[in-house]
Design an enzyme around this catalytic site. Structure first.
Site, PDB file in Angstrom:
ATOM      1  N   HIS A  44      -7.138  -5.833  -0.482  1.00  0.00           N
ATOM      2  CA  HIS A  44      -6.075  -4.828  -0.533  1.00  0.00           C
ATOM      3  C   HIS A  44      -4.714  -5.516  -0.444  1.00  0.00           C
ATOM      4  O   HIS A  44      -4.347  -6.033   0.605  1.00  0.00           O
ATOM      5  CB  HIS A  44      -6.268  -3.841   0.610  1.00  0.00           C
ATOM      6  N   ASP A  98      -8.919  -3.900  -5.860  1.00  0.00           N
ATOM      7  CA  ASP A  98      -8.353  -3.356  -4.620  1.00  0.00           C
ATOM      8  C   ASP A  98      -9.107  -2.068  -4.271  1.00  0.00           C
ATOM      9  O   ASP A  98      -9.194  -1.160  -5.088  1.00  0.00           O
ATOM     10  CB  ASP A  98      -6.860  -3.072  -4.818  1.00  0.00           C
ATOM     11  N   SER A 109       0.832  -1.190   0.000  1.00  0.00           N
ATOM     12  CA  SER A 109       0.000   0.000   0.000  1.00  0.00           C
ATOM     13  C   SER A 109       0.877   1.255   0.000  1.00  0.00           C
ATOM     14  O   SER A 109       1.690   1.432  -0.893  1.00  0.00           O
ATOM     15  CB  SER A 109      -0.924  -0.056   1.208  1.00  0.00           C
TER      16      SER A 109
END
Length: 530
Positions: free
Chosen positions: A499, A471, A245
């Site tokens: 995610h 995502d 991320s």
């Protein structure tokens, strides 16, 4: 980026799926998601993305003023966690003007390679956020990353400056943070708009009062430079790294600054550094809308879905449900009630991992019976609020990094209202929340030092960028864009939900990434795992 935390990897994902910590974020700490941003906004942002300047690399030679930092020695001690050693390292508060008296102390943890096989080196990991603890995440990685990787790499985590154990940014008391999280992000009156702007200002003032020294020096560029010091202290000629991320932004920034020192870099749940904060927020809203629609499609297939048995019924349900929470908050079994803001936070939390969908179904079933406690628990997991009411510094660090890395997405309520139609188009259910979260950084006490940029990292070795098609927090188009910007980027696609993808249960993704980390063999560009 904004202060709204969207680009993060949630701690719930860590606990449920063993993925990462908080991932990315470009939104606002006011609601349940946040960090940088596909769809309507993606096409709108295209020309701007192509026109931004590239990140320039730093000189390869270490400046004399920084040599003492590169020459320090790490003193390892037992962490109290089986197999882990801990240490601290010094980094300059201001890389342009290093002063020993102002140095930051950053916390590091590692677990040595377990064998069998020859040790390759250190593998630095970061879960995202910004604001997720890499020290905590290293414990997850050391237990749940594929065994061949753990066998041949020391797993290392360093809490970035301003995060967790590394001189954490502090902004509010716990009761103040409770009040902040309850502010309505979908205002229907001038009084509610005033409440949002007042909450943002109070949050920013609290950060300035409690953490003024740090606020100008918690940028992603500075954190990437800290990583290079750590690389040297660990004895590695090149950096090997897995970033989830927002951790992908941190890794990509490192590659742009130090291309000749790139070893094996995996950027999972990738962010697009070329986007403005407004485009990030808007496209992230669309990412969560896509994830929500996937959840709906799954829910209506289950007998007793609390949202109804058709997608149309579910769509009507969620609109009515959130509206009712706004007018009539639910009891939760504690002093706090579940209003619309906390209910939306809980909903967004469950979008981070498909494994959380049954939890959300049960929470909505309870809410239909008048009990908001389970949905409030999801919201608390999002905000990292413990049962005793204490918050981690995740949201504070998230705001500080986001507001320093990019100029504000919007500067006034009028700006937000002008942007609302495009946000509603991107996300009919969550767009207004994301639009109002985009106002967060307008109140920030220090000006942004970063800007949208292309990261090319010319001269770097192959870099693997992983994107998941549905995502929520880091939309797939971001991974495609970053892989295209990087001169040596290779895109690995996971066609699925959730995610990030590596070490989350897909053998195809894990095999491809493992071959790269262990053998230096990159997957074919565009390879897709299903």
């Amino acid at each position: 980026m904004d202060t709204a935390r969207l680009l993060r990897t949630s701690t719930t994902v860590l606990a449920v799926a063993g993925l990462m910590l908080s991932g990315c974020s470009a939104g606002s700490v006011r609601s349940a998601a946040a960090s940088r941003p596909t769809g309507a906004a993606a096409s709108d942002a295209g020309p701007a993305k192509r026109s931004v300047a590239p990140l320039a690399p730093l000189p390869a030679a270490i400046p004399d003023a920084l040599k003492p930092y590169y020459g320090q020695q790490l003193t390892w001690r037992d962490c109290g966690t089986a197999g882990f050693q801990c240490a601290t390292m010094k980094a300059p508060l201001d890389y342009n003007h290093p002063v020993a008296a102002q140095d930051l102390t950053l916390s590091v943890a590692r677990k040595k390679a377990t064998g069998p096989g020859q040790r390759i080196g250190s593998l630095l990991v970061n879960p995202g956020g910004p604001g997720g603890s890499a020290v905590d995440y290293a414990q997850i990685a050391a237990a749940r990353y594929p065994a061949p990787v753990r066998a041949r790499y020391d797993i290392v985590g360093m809490d970035p400056r301003g995060v967790a154990r590394s001189e954490p940014v502090v902004c509010l008391t716990d009761p103040q943070m409770d009040a902040f999280t309850e502010v309505d992000n979908d205002p229907h009156s001038q009084a509610e708009i005033n409440a949002i702007t007042a909450a943002d200002k109070n949050f920013a003032n609290g950060c300035e009062q409690r953490s003024a020294k740090l606020l100008s020096h918690v940028s992603t560029v500075e954190a990437a430079r800290d990583m290079d010091i750590l690389r040297a202290l660990l004895g590695d000629a090149k950096l090997n790294y897995v970033g989830k991320s927002y951790g992908s932004m941190l890794g990509a920034t490192y590659a742009g600054l130090f291309p000749s020192r790139v070893g094996h870099l995996v950027l999972d749940g990738a962010m697009d550094p070329s986007l403005s904060a407004l485009d990030e927020s808007r496209t992230q809203a669309q990412g969560f809308e896509t994830a929500f629609q996937s959840f709906v499609a799954d829910c209506v297939q289950h007998t007793g879905c609390p949202m109804g048995q058709t997608r149309a019924a579910a769509d009507q349900y969620i609109v009515r449900f959130l509206s009712n929470l706004d007018a009539h908050p639910l009891r939760t079994g504690q002093s706090r009630q579940l209003g619309e803001s906390l209910g939306t936070s809980g909903l967004i939390e469950a979008m981070y991992a498909k494994q959380l969908w049954p939890v959300l179904r049960d929470a909505l079933t309870s809410a239909n019976r008048g009990d908001g406690g389970p949905l409030l628990a999801l919201s608390d997991q999002y905000y990292e609020r413990s049962a005793d009411g204490a918050y981690s510094n995740l949201m504070y660090a998230n705001a500080a990094v986001n507001c320093l890395d990019l100029p504000p997405a919007t500067n006034s309520p009028a700006d937000v209202q002008a942007a609302l139609p495009s946000f509603r188009k991107a996300s009919p259910h969550l767009g207004p929340d994301f639009a109002w979260m985009s106002l967060s950084c307008a109140s920030w006490p220090v000006k942004a030092t970063g800007r949208p940029m292309r990261i090319e990292a010319k001269g770097a070795g192959p870099i693997v960028v992983v994107g998941t098609t549905r995502d929520p927090a880091t939309p797939y188009d971001w991974a495609r864009s970053l892989a295209g910007q990087l001169s040596s980027g290779t895109l690995l696609t996971y066609q699925g939900d959730g995610h990030t993808a590596y070490a989350s249960g897909d053998d195809c993704v894990d095999t491809a990434v493992n071959r790269y980390l262990l053998e230096g063999i990159t997957p074919q560009n565009g390879k897709t795992c299903t």
